[in-house]
Design a protein around this motif. Structure first.
Motif, PDB file in Angstrom:
ATOM      1  N   SER B  68      21.128  65.534  10.311  1.00 20.70           N
ATOM      2  CA  SER B  68      21.894  64.457   9.667  1.00 20.70           C
ATOM      3  C   SER B  68      22.925  64.949   8.650  1.00 20.70           C
ATOM      4  O   SER B  68      23.219  64.262   7.688  1.00 20.70           O
ATOM      5  N   LEU B  69      23.470  66.151   8.846  1.00 24.05           N
ATOM      6  CA  LEU B  69      24.622  66.536   8.032  1.00 24.05           C
ATOM      7  C   LEU B  69      25.812  65.703   8.514  1.00 24.05           C
ATOM      8  O   LEU B  69      26.008  65.514   9.709  1.00 24.05           O
ATOM      9  N   TYR B  70      26.611  65.245   7.568  1.00 19.94           N
ATOM     10  CA  TYR B  70      27.749  64.390   7.938  1.00 19.94           C
ATOM     11  C   TYR B  70      28.943  65.221   8.397  1.00 19.94           C
ATOM     12  O   TYR B  70      29.693  64.836   9.288  1.00 19.94           O
ATOM     13  N   GLY B  71      29.098  66.392   7.764  1.00 19.65           N
ATOM     14  CA  GLY B  71      30.271  67.183   8.124  1.00 19.65           C
ATOM     15  C   GLY B  71      30.086  68.656   7.867  1.00 19.65           C
ATOM     16  O   GLY B  71      29.198  69.069   7.113  1.00 19.65           O
ATOM     17  N   ASP B  97      23.720  68.750  14.509  1.00 23.94           N
ATOM     18  CA  ASP B  97      23.880  67.660  15.459  1.00 23.94           C
ATOM     19  C   ASP B  97      25.333  67.537  15.925  1.00 23.94           C
ATOM     20  O   ASP B  97      26.265  67.771  15.153  1.00 23.94           O
ATOM     21  N   SER B  98      25.531  67.175  17.189  1.00 25.69           N
ATOM     22  CA  SER B  98      26.902  67.076  17.698  1.00 25.69           C
ATOM     23  C   SER B  98      27.623  65.852  17.141  1.00 25.69           C
ATOM     24  O   SER B  98      28.826  65.712  17.307  1.00 25.69           O
ATOM     25  N   GLY B  99      26.917  64.978  16.458  1.00 25.23           N
ATOM     26  CA  GLY B  99      27.555  63.822  15.815  1.00 25.23           C
ATOM     27  C   GLY B  99      28.251  64.181  14.512  1.00 25.23           C
ATOM     28  O   GLY B  99      28.751  63.304  13.806  1.00 25.23           O
ATOM     29  N   ILE B 100      28.313  65.458  14.204  1.00 21.79           N
ATOM     30  CA  ILE B 100      28.872  65.919  12.929  1.00 21.79           C
ATOM     31  C   ILE B 100      30.406  65.909  12.962  1.00 21.79           C
ATOM     32  O   ILE B 100      31.022  65.998  14.034  1.00 21.79           O
ATOM     33  N   ARG B 101      31.027  65.766  11.779  1.00 21.09           N
ATOM     34  CA  ARG B 101      32.492  65.877  11.679  1.00 21.09           C
ATOM     35  C   ARG B 101      32.828  67.311  11.276  1.00 21.09           C
ATOM     36  O   ARG B 101      32.402  67.769  10.228  1.00 21.09           O
ATOM     37  N   ARG B 128      26.043  64.192   3.469  1.00 18.93           N
ATOM     38  CA  ARG B 128      25.986  65.600   3.038  1.00 18.93           C
ATOM     39  C   ARG B 128      26.981  66.389   3.886  1.00 18.93           C
ATOM     40  O   ARG B 128      27.018  66.245   5.103  1.00 18.93           O
ATOM     41  N   ILE B 129      27.781  67.175   3.227  1.00 20.12           N
ATOM     42  CA  ILE B 129      28.811  67.952   3.932  1.00 20.12           C
ATOM     43  C   ILE B 129      28.670  69.421   3.543  1.00 20.12           C
ATOM     44  O   ILE B 129      28.521  69.742   2.356  1.00 20.12           O
ATOM     45  N   LEU B 130      28.696  70.269   4.553  1.00 21.96           N
ATOM     46  CA  LEU B 130      28.594  71.713   4.320  1.00 21.96           C
ATOM     47  C   LEU B 130      29.997  72.320   4.329  1.00 21.96           C
ATOM     48  O   LEU B 130      30.755  72.101   5.281  1.00 21.96           O
ATOM     49  N   ALA B 155      28.979  79.444   1.083  1.00 23.54           N
ATOM     50  CA  ALA B 155      28.731  78.114   1.637  1.00 23.54           C
ATOM     51  C   ALA B 155      28.208  77.218   0.530  1.00 23.54           C
ATOM     52  O   ALA B 155      27.396  77.647  -0.292  1.00 23.54           O
ATOM     53  N   LEU B 156      28.709  75.996   0.503  1.00 18.90           N
ATOM     54  CA  LEU B 156      28.257  75.019  -0.491  1.00 18.90           C
ATOM     55  C   LEU B 156      27.931  73.723   0.228  1.00 18.90           C
ATOM     56  O   LEU B 156      28.708  73.252   1.059  1.00 18.90           O
ATOM     57  N   LEU B 157      26.791  73.179  -0.104  1.00 16.24           N
ATOM     58  CA  LEU B 157      26.406  71.886   0.446  1.00 16.24           C
ATOM     59  C   LEU B 157      26.688  70.843  -0.629  1.00 16.24           C
ATOM     60  O   LEU B 157      26.280  71.023  -1.783  1.00 16.24           O
ATOM     61  N   VAL B 158      27.430  69.818  -0.260  1.00 18.19           N
ATOM     62  CA  VAL B 158      27.720  68.779  -1.247  1.00 18.19           C
ATOM     63  C   VAL B 158      27.124  67.450  -0.787  1.00 18.19           C
ATOM     64  O   VAL B 158      26.960  67.198   0.408  1.00 18.19           O
TER      65      VAL B 158
END
Lengths: 400, 481
Positions: B68-71, B97-101, B128-130, B155-158
């Motif tokens: 469930s990462l958004y991007g 997930d392939s649903g990621i941006r 959450r965006i990596l 790398a930063l996860l926001v």
């Protein structure tokens, strides 16, 4: 287990070219040379042959696909010719095809011929495997060479049985040094030079822990057999050699992907050996087998094969090797013609070359290499890598 | 509260002492003596921006939920592919997930902070965006960039849950200041005079962003516990500290002495280093540079302690190093001289895109299958269970090997196989959960490995096909540290 083909098929003629870097000979030249010796030995001509099987591994280089390479070279008269390929067992596979044809009754006389022209590939060692194992292999499998694939078995064998690299390499060096001695005695062998154990151990490393002299020769060559129904063999010669068993085992893939395999033995050799002994009715191989031609592509391969074929106890091959058990004057002489190590390894021809040596030894026609009164001889091929292999075992005798 | 929720970094194992470079090319460019100090991190022959970004991301995602990462945003000026999205390669290697941006950020070494700002702006509703940034830029032999450029990634996860450093605000300046440029046809960049860049670039553009942010948020320079200034030039940095009115102990080390100028990654790697030592309440100012400057203002929260223990980060990677003792190896690793690779090096068969697509995450993320009947993990994914006592057909679920620790059951160092760094080391790796793989080994030497040692998985470049323009990626084993 099925009844098998014990004593159904006899070898009545064999031929083998000199192996080596035969820059002046084409695959067709080698085919004709091996064939001529075999049909003269059998006392037949090509109109007597009902069908032929042709073994070659690297079809992409020089030799070509299909049975046409053989039929065209020999001008075989529109008979069935089948090309077989199963890595380093390709030569034995061609022999198996011919034997099964005879045993089935569909042929009276069949021809098996194997050839390889490795020295036209431009590689030292075997050509890269690239897509040899399929397209998927490319993206995931290490860029593994033959020596590397087998070297891993030595690494793990040493670790499993507590051999220091020095002790392990010394035991393997004995294997190679012995074959170098035997090779000096065969005029058709590729490498004919004594190499001491010390020299083997000090050789440049090809793939740790294997050095240059742990690796077999890469050669051109061809070998050929003429087989017929056992009951008609004496029409051709007084000393036919009988096929006692021919077995092939191909991996299920479990060694590569399941942790049961210990990487210190070859599972297909074990399985082919068990089945071959059964087919031949052998219960005590260490006592009954008179000589062996093993697939010594690398010293470690021959070494573990002693154990895999139940000659040496597990983890104890070193004792037999170092006591001279497999030397030319030992209890079970191995590689009496020098083996792949020194006779050379043109892949498609190797299985038939081994049978050629067993045939000569069992007939008492092995010149300076002749061992005393062998009754049963064994040949063994191993194709692929220890982790994904195809193994063949053949057993031959001079009595019915 | 929006901000950073996790961090990670990656520095290649190989370090090149700059004296070695100077010994080779000091005769040609004696002026480089000034920068020929310390060492720089050098990507191994099988590393590039993508592999380093994946390693930094793996560090960042330690004990984090990968689902469930958004991007995923990737920033770099040295992306391997001009077409074929680079960030999606990173995303698939991480088995996201392939649903990621996914999106690539490039064109300037400022793009690392630009990507971070875009990600921070995009956080809402538990998104959450990596953000990954990496560079391995090449300096021409004999140039000062050859000394200064180093390789690395961050790398930063926001997000807005579990924030360890709250994002308090940003200020950007965009200017077409052409200190350095590279067209799509060039392997190496081209610069203008260094003194002009120092005086008109660093000295004016960075303060414009910094002071802009300070004024906008009514701050004083003294408010910051740490100031990250992504300036690789010692003289320019010194001047900036003075211009900003900061004290030297506020200035975050720019990693030039042991890593080098990692371009896009530099401000983010320095930020990671700052976060490693940050105490709750610490304010951190990040100043990037390149076609302008981004200023970002963070404040560490109480949650920062949870992450500090679990990441290898900058400190952990700085400690894992190995000398690259030979300059010619550096040239070869970076493909800067033609090498007599021989027939085995030339023989590259084409990659079948249809196969790569079909194999999917088997290749990209080292995902095999696990038998639902007997529980045996296996690779590659099988339809017929490989366990000789099972053999059940079509009862498999996915099993990811890339985040597992394995044991080396066998290995060799192969001098016959082609390798850019012979011998080619590969071996058989067994996993505690079951399953085994034959894998190349990397970042190790033959005399430091043994049967039974633990290994971890690393995403690496497996081959390159210059004739057909392709890089093949896969996973390799490295000694577990």
């Amino acid at each position: 287990m099925a009844k098998g083909i014990k004593n159904e098929v006899a070898i009545i003629g064999m031929g083998c070219t000199k192996f080596g870097e035969l820059w002046q000979k084409s695959a067709s030249d080698l085919i004709v040379d091996a064939y001529l010796e075999a049909v003269e030995d059998a006392g037949i001509d090509k109109n007597d042959i009902d069908a032929a099987w042709f073994g070659t591994c690297f079809d992409e280089v020089n030799v070509g696909k299909s049975g046409l390479t053989l039929s065209k070279a020999l001008k075989l008269p529109f008979i069935p010719v089948t090309r077989v390929e199963n890595f380093c067992t390709s030569g034995t596979e061609s022999f198996r095809g011919a034997c099964y044809a005879v045993a089935s009754g569909s042929c009276d006389i069949a021809l098996a011929l194997g050839v390889e022209k490795l020295k036209d590939t431009g590689y030292g060692g075997l050509p890269d495997f690239g897509n040899l194992l399929g397209l998927e292999n490319r993206s995931t499998f290490p860029n593994m060479t033959a020596p590397g694939g087998f070297a891993m078995m030595a690494t793990t064998y040493f670790a499993k049985y507590g051999l220091s690299p020095e002790a392990g390499k010394r035991a393997l060096a004995h294997v190679s040094s012995k074959s170098h001695h035997n090779g000096t005695l065969h005029p058709k062998a590729h490498l004919r030079k004594e190499i001491s154990i010390e020299k083997v151990m000090k050789a440049p490393i090809i793939a740790w822990p294997l050095g240059l002299f742990d690796c077999c020769g890469v050669s051109d060559g061809a070998a050929c057999a003429v087989v017929c129904r056992a009951d008609m063999a004496k029409n051709f010669r007084v000393d036919p050699i009988y096929v006692k068993s021919l077995q092939i085992a191909v991996t299920s893939g479990e060694e590569m992907a399941h942790q049961r395999w210990d990487c210190a033995h070859v599972e297909t050799t074990c399985r082919a050996g068990i089945n071959a002994y059964k087919e031949a009715g052998i219960t005590h191989p260490r006592e009954e087998i008179g000589m062996m031609e093993l697939h010594d592509c690398f010293s470690i391969t021959e070494f573990v094969t002693y154990e895999d074929l139940q000659i040496s106890p597990r983890g104890r091959a070193r004792d037999d090797v170092e006591s001279g058990f497999f030397d030319l004057d030992g209890k079970i002489p191995c590689q009496t013609d020098g083996g792949l190590k020194c006779f050379g390894h043109p892949i498609g021809a190797s299985g038939l070359r081994m049978i050629y040596e067993v045939y000569k030894q069992l007939q008492g026609r092995a010149d300076r290499r002749q061992i005393r009164n062998p009754r049963l001889g064994l040949t063994h091929n191993l194709g692929g890598f220890p982790c994904m292999s195809v193994a063949s075992v053949g057993i031959f005798g001079n009595e019915l | 509260m929006v901000g950073i929720t996790s961090y990670g970094a990656y520095i290649p194992w190989y370090r090149l002492n700059r004296k070695i470079i100077f010994e080779q090319f000091g005769w040609f460019n004696p002026a480089t003596a000034g920068v020929a100090v310390g060492e720089k991190a050098v990507a191994n022959y099988d590393e590039d921006t993508l592999t380093m970004a994946v390693s930094a991301a793996v560090d960042c995602l330690t004990n984090e939920d990968r689902d469930s990462l958004y991007g995923l945003f990737l920033a770099s000026t040295s992306l391997p592919f001009a077409e074929r999205q680079n960030s999606v390669i990173v995303s698939e290697a991480l088995d996201l997930d392939s649903g990621i941006r996914t999106a690539d950020f490039s064109g300037s070494i400022r793009s690392g902070t630009s990507a971070l700002l875009c990600a921070l702006d995009g956080v809402k509703n538990k998104r959450r965006i990596l953000v990954c940034a990496g560079d391995n830029r090449m300096g021409k032999p004999g140039s000062s960039q050859e000394h200064t450029f180093g390789d690395g990634a961050a790398a930063l996860l926001v997000g807005n849950e579990g924030v360890i450093a709250a994002f308090k605000g940003g200020y950007s300046v965009s200017r077409d200041f052409i200190d350095h440029r590279r067209t799509s046809m060039d392997k190496f960049g081209y610069g203008w005079e260094e003194r002009w860049i120092r005086d008109e670039g660093y000295a004016k553009i960075i303060p414009e962003a910094a002071l802009g942010l300070i004024q906008k948020y009514h701050l004083n320079v003294g408010d910051f516990a740490k100031i990250v200034i992504a300036c690789p030039v010692a003289g320019a940095l010194k001047g900036l500290v003075k211009t900003l009115g900061a004290s030297p102990d506020q200035i975050q080390d720019n990693l030039m002495a042991d890593v080098g100028d990692t371009g896009t990654a530099m401000p983010l790697m320095m930020l990671v280093a700052a976060l490693e030592d940050a105490k709750p309440g610490d304010k951190i100012l990040v100043l990037s540079y390149g076609s302008g400057s981004d200023a970002l203002f963070f404040e560490a929260t109480d949650e920062i302690k949870n992450v500090q223990k679990e990441r290898k980060g900058i400190k952990g990677h700085l400690a894992e190093r190995n000398d690259l003792p030979v300059y010619s190896k550096y040239l070869v690793f970076r493909n800067m001289i033609p090498l007599d690779v021989g027939i085995r090096g030339e023989d590259i068969s084409p990659t079948a895109m249809s196969v790569l697509w079909r194999e999917g995450k088997c290749v990209s993320a080292l995902v095999g299958s696990k038998c639902q009947a007997c529980g045996t993990p296996q690779y590659p994914p099988q339809r017929v269970c490989v366990n000789p006592d099972c053999g059940v057909i079509d009862h498999m679920e996915d099993f990811r090997f890339s985040d597992k620790i394995g044991t080396l059951t066998s290995y060799t160092g192969d001098n016959l196989a082609f390798s850019w760094d012979p011998p080619q080391i590969y071996g058989l790796v067994d996993f505690k959960e079951g399953g085994r793989l034959f894998l190349d080994l990397t970042d190790c030497s033959l005399d430091t490995i043994n049967v039974g040692m633990p290994v971890s998985m690393r995403f690496r470049r497996k081959y390159s096909d210059p004739q057909r323009g392709f890089f093949g990626y896969f996973w390799k084993a490295v000694p577990f540290k």
